[in-house]
Design a protein around this motif. Structure first.
Motif, PDB file in Angstrom:
ATOM      1  N   GLU A   1       0.822  -1.208   0.000  1.00 50.70           N
ATOM      2  CA  GLU A   1       0.000   0.000   0.000  1.00 50.70           C
ATOM      3  C   GLU A   1       0.856   1.259   0.000  1.00 50.70           C
ATOM      4  O   GLU A   1       0.604   2.205  -0.765  1.00 50.70           O
ATOM      5  CB  GLU A   1      -0.915  -0.001   1.232  1.00 50.70           C
ATOM      6  CG  GLU A   1      -1.765   1.252   1.361  1.00 50.70           C
ATOM      7  CD  GLU A   1      -2.502   1.321   2.685  1.00 50.70           C
ATOM      8  OE1 GLU A   1      -2.767   2.450   3.154  1.00 50.70           O
ATOM      9  OE2 GLU A   1      -2.805   0.248   3.251  1.00 50.70           O
ATOM     10  N   LYS A   2       1.895   1.281   0.845  1.00 44.13           N
ATOM     11  CA  LYS A   2       2.759   2.461   0.923  1.00 44.13           C
ATOM     12  C   LYS A   2       3.552   2.653  -0.366  1.00 44.13           C
ATOM     13  O   LYS A   2       3.754   3.789  -0.824  1.00 44.13           O
ATOM     14  CB  LYS A   2       3.711   2.322   2.117  1.00 44.13           C
ATOM     15  CG  LYS A   2       3.015   2.169   3.465  1.00 44.13           C
ATOM     16  CD  LYS A   2       2.053   3.317   3.747  1.00 44.13           C
ATOM     17  CE  LYS A   2       1.369   3.141   5.100  1.00 44.13           C
ATOM     18  NZ  LYS A   2       0.373   4.199   5.371  1.00 44.13           N
ATOM     19  N   VAL A   3       4.006   1.557  -0.960  1.00 44.37           N
ATOM     20  CA  VAL A   3       4.758   1.649  -2.221  1.00 44.37           C
ATOM     21  C   VAL A   3       3.861   2.206  -3.319  1.00 44.37           C
ATOM     22  O   VAL A   3       4.294   3.054  -4.120  1.00 44.37           O
ATOM     23  CB  VAL A   3       5.312   0.258  -2.625  1.00 44.37           C
ATOM     24  CG1 VAL A   3       5.864   0.305  -4.048  1.00 44.37           C
ATOM     25  CG2 VAL A   3       6.405  -0.172  -1.654  1.00 44.37           C
ATOM     26  N   GLU A   4       2.612   1.765  -3.374  1.00 42.47           N
ATOM     27  CA  GLU A   4       1.704   2.258  -4.412  1.00 42.47           C
ATOM     28  C   GLU A   4       1.456   3.756  -4.277  1.00 42.47           C
ATOM     29  O   GLU A   4       1.346   4.473  -5.283  1.00 42.47           O
ATOM     30  CB  GLU A   4       0.376   1.496  -4.369  1.00 42.47           C
ATOM     31  CG  GLU A   4      -0.543   1.847  -5.526  1.00 42.47           C
ATOM     32  CD  GLU A   4      -1.687   0.871  -5.700  1.00 42.47           C
ATOM     33  OE1 GLU A   4      -2.630   1.209  -6.441  1.00 42.47           O
ATOM     34  OE2 GLU A   4      -1.640  -0.228  -5.114  1.00 42.47           O
ATOM     35  N   ARG A   5       1.377   4.239  -3.051  1.00 43.05           N
ATOM     36  CA  ARG A   5       1.224   5.685  -2.845  1.00 43.05           C
ATOM     37  C   ARG A   5       2.420   6.444  -3.422  1.00 43.05           C
ATOM     38  O   ARG A   5       2.270   7.511  -4.021  1.00 43.05           O
ATOM     39  CB  ARG A   5       1.086   5.996  -1.359  1.00 43.05           C
ATOM     40  CG  ARG A   5      -0.242   5.588  -0.744  1.00 43.05           C
ATOM     41  CD  ARG A   5      -0.227   5.834   0.752  1.00 43.05           C
ATOM     42  NE  ARG A   5      -1.473   5.446   1.399  1.00 43.05           N
ATOM     43  CZ  ARG A   5      -2.515   6.245   1.569  1.00 43.05           C
ATOM     44  NH1 ARG A   5      -2.459   7.503   1.147  1.00 43.05           N
ATOM     45  NH2 ARG A   5      -3.608   5.814   2.172  1.00 43.05           N
ATOM     46  N   VAL A   6       3.623   5.893  -3.212  1.00 45.44           N
ATOM     47  CA  VAL A   6       4.836   6.554  -3.702  1.00 45.44           C
ATOM     48  C   VAL A   6       4.929   6.477  -5.218  1.00 45.44           C
ATOM     49  O   VAL A   6       5.255   7.464  -5.893  1.00 45.44           O
ATOM     50  CB  VAL A   6       6.086   5.915  -3.049  1.00 45.44           C
ATOM     51  CG1 VAL A   6       7.362   6.442  -3.699  1.00 45.44           C
ATOM     52  CG2 VAL A   6       6.103   6.182  -1.549  1.00 45.44           C
ATOM     53  N   VAL A   7       4.624   5.307  -5.786  1.00 48.61           N
ATOM     54  CA  VAL A   7       4.796   5.084  -7.222  1.00 48.61           C
ATOM     55  C   VAL A   7       3.767   5.840  -8.047  1.00 48.61           C
ATOM     56  O   VAL A   7       4.091   6.452  -9.071  1.00 48.61           O
ATOM     57  CB  VAL A   7       4.724   3.566  -7.528  1.00 48.61           C
ATOM     58  CG1 VAL A   7       4.653   3.320  -9.035  1.00 48.61           C
ATOM     59  CG2 VAL A   7       5.928   2.846  -6.933  1.00 48.61           C
ATOM     60  N   THR A   8       2.497   5.773  -7.610  1.00 49.55           N
ATOM     61  CA  THR A   8       1.423   6.360  -8.417  1.00 49.55           C
ATOM     62  C   THR A   8       0.967   7.717  -7.910  1.00 49.55           C
ATOM     63  O   THR A   8       0.266   8.439  -8.626  1.00 49.55           O
ATOM     64  CB  THR A   8       0.205   5.415  -8.440  1.00 49.55           C
ATOM     65  OG1 THR A   8      -0.360   5.332  -7.122  1.00 49.55           O
ATOM     66  CG2 THR A   8       0.611   4.024  -8.902  1.00 49.55           C
ATOM     67  N   GLY A   9       1.311   8.049  -6.677  1.00 49.73           N
ATOM     68  CA  GLY A   9       0.825   9.295  -6.091  1.00 49.73           C
ATOM     69  C   GLY A   9      -0.594   9.202  -5.586  1.00 49.73           C
ATOM     70  O   GLY A   9      -1.160  10.201  -5.116  1.00 49.73           O
ATOM     71  N   GLN A  10      -1.176   7.999  -5.678  1.00 49.39           N
ATOM     72  CA  GLN A  10      -2.555   7.786  -5.239  1.00 49.39           C
ATOM     73  C   GLN A  10      -2.608   6.575  -4.305  1.00 49.39           C
ATOM     74  O   GLN A  10      -1.828   5.631  -4.458  1.00 49.39           O
ATOM     75  CB  GLN A  10      -3.477   7.530  -6.438  1.00 49.39           C
ATOM     76  CG  GLN A  10      -3.546   8.670  -7.438  1.00 49.39           C
ATOM     77  CD  GLN A  10      -4.263   9.883  -6.860  1.00 49.39           C
ATOM     78  OE1 GLN A  10      -5.154   9.756  -6.015  1.00 49.39           O
ATOM     79  NE2 GLN A  10      -3.879  11.071  -7.319  1.00 49.39           N
ATOM     80  N   PRO A  11      -3.533   6.566  -3.347  1.00 50.18           N
ATOM     81  CA  PRO A  11      -3.686   5.373  -2.514  1.00 50.18           C
ATOM     82  C   PRO A  11      -4.366   4.261  -3.298  1.00 50.18           C
ATOM     83  O   PRO A  11      -5.008   4.517  -4.326  1.00 50.18           O
ATOM     84  CB  PRO A  11      -4.588   5.869  -1.368  1.00 50.18           C
ATOM     85  CG  PRO A  11      -5.392   6.963  -1.986  1.00 50.18           C
ATOM     86  CD  PRO A  11      -4.471   7.627  -2.983  1.00 50.18           C
ATOM     87  N   PRO A  12      -4.249   3.005  -2.853  1.00 51.07           N
ATOM     88  CA  PRO A  12      -4.989   1.921  -3.495  1.00 51.07           C
ATOM     89  C   PRO A  12      -6.492   2.166  -3.407  1.00 51.07           C
ATOM     90  O   PRO A  12      -6.962   2.989  -2.607  1.00 51.07           O
ATOM     91  CB  PRO A  12      -4.586   0.677  -2.683  1.00 51.07           C
ATOM     92  CG  PRO A  12      -3.327   1.049  -1.981  1.00 51.07           C
ATOM     93  CD  PRO A  12      -3.405   2.527  -1.751  1.00 51.07           C
ATOM     94  N   VAL A  13      -7.243   1.441  -4.222  1.00 57.27           N
ATOM     95  CA  VAL A  13      -8.696   1.589  -4.228  1.00 57.27           C
ATOM     96  C   VAL A  13      -9.266   1.299  -2.843  1.00 57.27           C
ATOM     97  O   VAL A  13     -10.140   2.004  -2.352  1.00 57.27           O
ATOM     98  CB  VAL A  13      -9.324   0.642  -5.278  1.00 57.27           C
ATOM     99  CG1 VAL A  13     -10.847   0.629  -5.140  1.00 57.27           C
ATOM    100  CG2 VAL A  13      -8.911   1.073  -6.676  1.00 57.27           C
ATOM    101  N   ASP A  14      -8.759   0.235  -2.209  1.00 53.66           N
ATOM    102  CA  ASP A  14      -9.246  -0.143  -0.881  1.00 53.66           C
ATOM    103  C   ASP A  14      -8.259   0.379   0.156  1.00 53.66           C
ATOM    104  O   ASP A  14      -7.329  -0.307   0.557  1.00 53.66           O
ATOM    105  CB  ASP A  14      -9.372  -1.667  -0.779  1.00 53.66           C
ATOM    106  CG  ASP A  14     -10.217  -2.099   0.414  1.00 53.66           C
ATOM    107  OD1 ASP A  14     -10.716  -1.212   1.128  1.00 53.66           O
ATOM    108  OD2 ASP A  14     -10.366  -3.316   0.624  1.00 53.66           O
ATOM    109  N   ASP A  15      -8.457   1.603   0.587  1.00 56.66           N
ATOM    110  CA  ASP A  15      -7.550   2.250   1.532  1.00 56.66           C
ATOM    111  C   ASP A  15      -7.994   1.917   2.960  1.00 56.66           C
ATOM    112  O   ASP A  15      -8.857   2.577   3.538  1.00 56.66           O
ATOM    113  CB  ASP A  15      -7.568   3.764   1.298  1.00 56.66           C
ATOM    114  CG  ASP A  15      -6.455   4.462   2.071  1.00 56.66           C
ATOM    115  OD1 ASP A  15      -5.572   3.761   2.593  1.00 56.66           O
ATOM    116  OD2 ASP A  15      -6.489   5.700   2.162  1.00 56.66           O
TER     117      ASP A  15
END
Length: 245
Positions: free
Chosen positions: A101-115
């Motif tokens: 989840e934290k990596v996706e925030r860094v990579v895409t700039g957005q949180p996952p769909v299910d935060d």
């Protein structure tokens, strides 16, 4: 197109950057404790297991012992490795789900769909691991039976190798997919649709897991690599399916 090796190398560098490395060290510690205990257990019993397998070889095949023995050793090592991986993945799943989840925030700039919160994410991760076990264990049992059948078991190492790569892909790519509310069935569909990248990624992760001690520090990079693979190879498949329907 992002390839599996590049995703793993980028992911490994990424998880040790200041913003993410605090999420890495706890799963490393957990895996270290589990590996130490399991390794002691296996080493103390490996010889007995191998002797038991060799005792089952029919007398008319004894002239092939020079070939059967190394095949048994390879199969047994793969089974032990596979069991190690299942146990450590089950224990580390809540930590790896949070890391993804934290990596996706860094990579895409957005949180996952299910935060989700930490507690809910941890419980959901364990539940998802049990679903994966329900898929993996029956197939593992079938391969285990094949490994005991004389002559047929000569292909067992190849089957175990392919199955292990597929399972490693399922195990790690599932972290970002679960965070984005992709069902287990849908995840398998997406992986099948990108079978070559999936098996290549799973194969590289398998090689990483065979590196003693180093694997403890590289596997978090496999989680980050899975996020990168998800973003480049699998995320848009859901949109494509919706359009086709």
């Amino acid at each position: 197109m992002l390839d599996a090796f590049t995703a793993l190398s980028r992911g490994t560098r990424l998880v040790y950057t200041p913003g993410l490395r605090r999420y890495v060290f706890l799963p490393i510690l957990v895996n270290l404790l589990v590996y130490t205990g399991l390794l002691y257990y296996v080493i103390s019993r490996f010889g007995g297991w191998l002797d038991g397998w060799m005792a089952m070889v029919p007398s008319w095949l004894e002239w092939l012992n020079w070939l059967i023995w190394p095949l048994f050793v390879i199969s047994l090592l793969l089974i032990v490795f596979f069991t190690f991986t299942l146990i450590t993945s089950l224990i580390a799943a809540p930590f790896y789900g949070l890391l993804a989840e934290k990596v996706e925030r860094v990579v895409t700039g957005q949180p996952p769909v299910d935060d989700r919160g930490i507690m809910r994410a941890g419980m959901d991760a364990i539940g998802r691991e049990l679903v994966k076990l329900g898929y993996i264990l029956p197939r593992m049992l079938l391969l285990f039976i094949i490994s005991w059948i004389p002559v047929v078991n000569m292909i067992a190492p190849v089957l175990w190798g392919l199955f292990t790569a597929w399972t490693m892909a399922i195990t790690y790519l599932d972290y970002p997919m679960d965070n984005n509310k992709v069902s287990f069935a849908d995840m398998r569909r997406r992986l099948n649709a990108r079978r070559i990248p999936t098996l290549t990624y799973g194969g590289w992760v398998t090689l990483i897991t065979w590196l003693p001690l180093a694997n403890l520090f590289l596997l978090p990079g496999a989680v980050a690599g899975a996020v990168l693979m998800w973003d480049k190879h699998y995320r848009d498949q859901g949109n494509a399916t919706a359009v086709s329907r």
